[in-house]
Design a protein around this motif. Structure first.
Motif, PDB file in Angstrom:
ATOM      1  N   GLU A   1       0.828  -1.202   0.000  1.00  0.00           N
ATOM      2  CA  GLU A   1       0.000   0.000   0.000  1.00  0.00           C
ATOM      3  C   GLU A   1       0.868   1.259   0.000  1.00  0.00           C
ATOM      4  O   GLU A   1       1.872   1.319   0.704  1.00  0.00           O
ATOM      5  N   TYR A   2       0.435   2.252  -0.767  1.00  0.00           N
ATOM      6  CA  TYR A   2       1.125   3.540  -0.769  1.00  0.00           C
ATOM      7  C   TYR A   2       0.248   4.567  -1.467  1.00  0.00           C
ATOM      8  O   TYR A   2      -0.686   4.221  -2.203  1.00  0.00           O
TER       9      TYR A   2
ATOM     10  N   ASP B   1       2.705   8.237   1.684  1.00  0.00           N
ATOM     11  CA  ASP B   1       2.190   7.431   2.787  1.00  0.00           C
ATOM     12  C   ASP B   1       2.392   5.955   2.456  1.00  0.00           C
ATOM     13  O   ASP B   1       2.457   5.569   1.272  1.00  0.00           O
ATOM     14  N   ASN B   2       2.518   5.135   3.496  1.00  0.00           N
ATOM     15  CA  ASN B   2       2.629   3.688   3.316  1.00  0.00           C
ATOM     16  C   ASN B   2       2.112   2.995   4.570  1.00  0.00           C
ATOM     17  O   ASN B   2       1.678   3.646   5.514  1.00  0.00           O
ATOM     18  N   ASN B   3       2.161   1.669   4.571  1.00  0.00           N
ATOM     19  CA  ASN B   3       1.620   0.879   5.674  1.00  0.00           C
ATOM     20  C   ASN B   3       2.669  -0.138   6.098  1.00  0.00           C
ATOM     21  O   ASN B   3       2.659  -1.281   5.637  1.00  0.00           O
TER      22      ASN B   3
END
Length: 341
Positions: free
Chosen positions: A279-280, A319-321
């Motif tokens: 995810e990003y 953003d990332n996870n």
């Protein structure tokens, strides 16, 4: 199937990224090329050959391109990655040999033969990619997707106060690469994984323990801060053992610089972005690189608001996870390690 060209400077986190890509059944590594960076280009190629063979991908072409940056002397980082580039790990000598072809030629020929089909991942200084663009200026248009690990925007640099390692090693190459994407449609711009988000990828001893468990290791893999530095893994699984030894060195390095007993695995995140598994989110910007100022050389600057009056040339990850990313890493590489035994 994601068909991928990869350029590395292997490198502990490059090694983890390659192991992750090798674990993905729907990723075809068309070629892996070696840029000088963490170690010299020949050592990068040797490390890469050995790691790919360890991961069951010994049929991948590995080639060297540039031996030095475009315009400045090469600086390597044995204090960060160890004298051979892979920490405490000692990989078996590779059975394969380095390709006689130049890395830039491989990139250009592959992109011309498969326009719009190939994903490019660069986790090294951008030297080879810049040389490939010099040989084929249409390369940014011929590649289907480009992911770059490099740069630092609203985050402290990891080499100088403002500069990230890959960009600092060859700032002239980075400047040329970003300029080459100017004016392309937004969906064709490179995805830039900078320190702003890659330093959120904090791999810790618990992740190593979980990886060994996922691989089916009979004994817990404990890489702990209270253990002696340089302690070697006794894991029966070769891939787990070598990754553990590499990561222990990385933990020790980060602790030495007061960052904690952890490892920032920048290149794994970029690999997951390239493979489409993590995810990003991104934001378009116009990126340029300082190459003249002794104080700021290698600094990447992003204009998000169009103040320079120039079109965007990059999509910067914003953003990332990390938690989900490490779950994916452990699951996928653990399966690969278990399969290879």
């Amino acid at each position: 199937m994601t068909r991928m060209l990869v350029d590395v400077d292997t490198g502990i986190d490059d090694a983890l990224a390659l192991a992750y890509l090798a674990s993905l059944a729907d990723v075809e590594l068309v070629a892996v090329t070696a840029s000088p960076g963490n170690v010299d280009a020949q050592q990068v190629a040797t490390n890469t050959l050995a790691l790919l063979e360890l991961c069951g991908r010994g049929n991948v072409e590995v080639a060297v391109g540039a031996e030095v940056p475009l315009a400045i002397p090469l600086v390597v980082s044995p204090e960060t990655h160890g004298p051979q580039g892979i920490g405490h790990a000692v990989l078996p000598a590779p059975a394969g040999t380095v390709s006689p072809r130049h890395a830039a030629d491989i990139w250009v020929e592959a992109a011309r033969a498969h326009p719009g089909e190939l994903t490019a991942l660069i986790t090294a200084p951008l030297t080879n990619f810049a040389l490939a663009i010099r040989r084929e200026p249409r390369l940014p248009e011929l590649l289907g997707k480009v992911v770059i690990m490099g740069g630092s925007f609203y985050h402290q640099g990891n080499t100088t106060p403002t500069a990230e390692w890959n960009t600092h090693v060859d700032p002239q190459a980075a400047k040329e690469v970003y300029a080459a994407f100017s004016g392309l449609p937004e969906d064709r711009l490179p995805i830039v994984c900078s320190l702003d988000t890659t330093e959120r990828m904090e791999l810790r001893p618990g992740h190593v323990r979980r990886l060994a468990a996922a691989a089916g290791c009979a004994i817990e893999e404990l890489v702990l801060p209270e253990q002696p530095e340089g302690l070697r893994s006794r894991a029966g699984n070769p891939l787990v053992r070598h990754l553990s030894d590499a990561l222990r060195f990385y933990f020790e390095f980060h602790r030495l610089y007061n960052q904690g007993y952890l490892a920032h695995v920048h290149d794994f995140f970029a690999a997951g972005v390239a493979a489409g598994t993590l995810e990003y989110s991104t934001r378009p910007a116009t990126v340029d690189v300082e190459v003249d100022s002794p104080l700021l050389v290698g600094t990447t600057v992003a204009d998000y608001r169009g103040l320079w009056g120039k079109p965007p040339n990059a999509r910067i990850v914003t953003d990332n996870n990390p938690a989900a990313a490490f779950d994916e890493l452990i699951s996928s590489v653990g399966r690969l390690a278990a399969r290879l035994g």
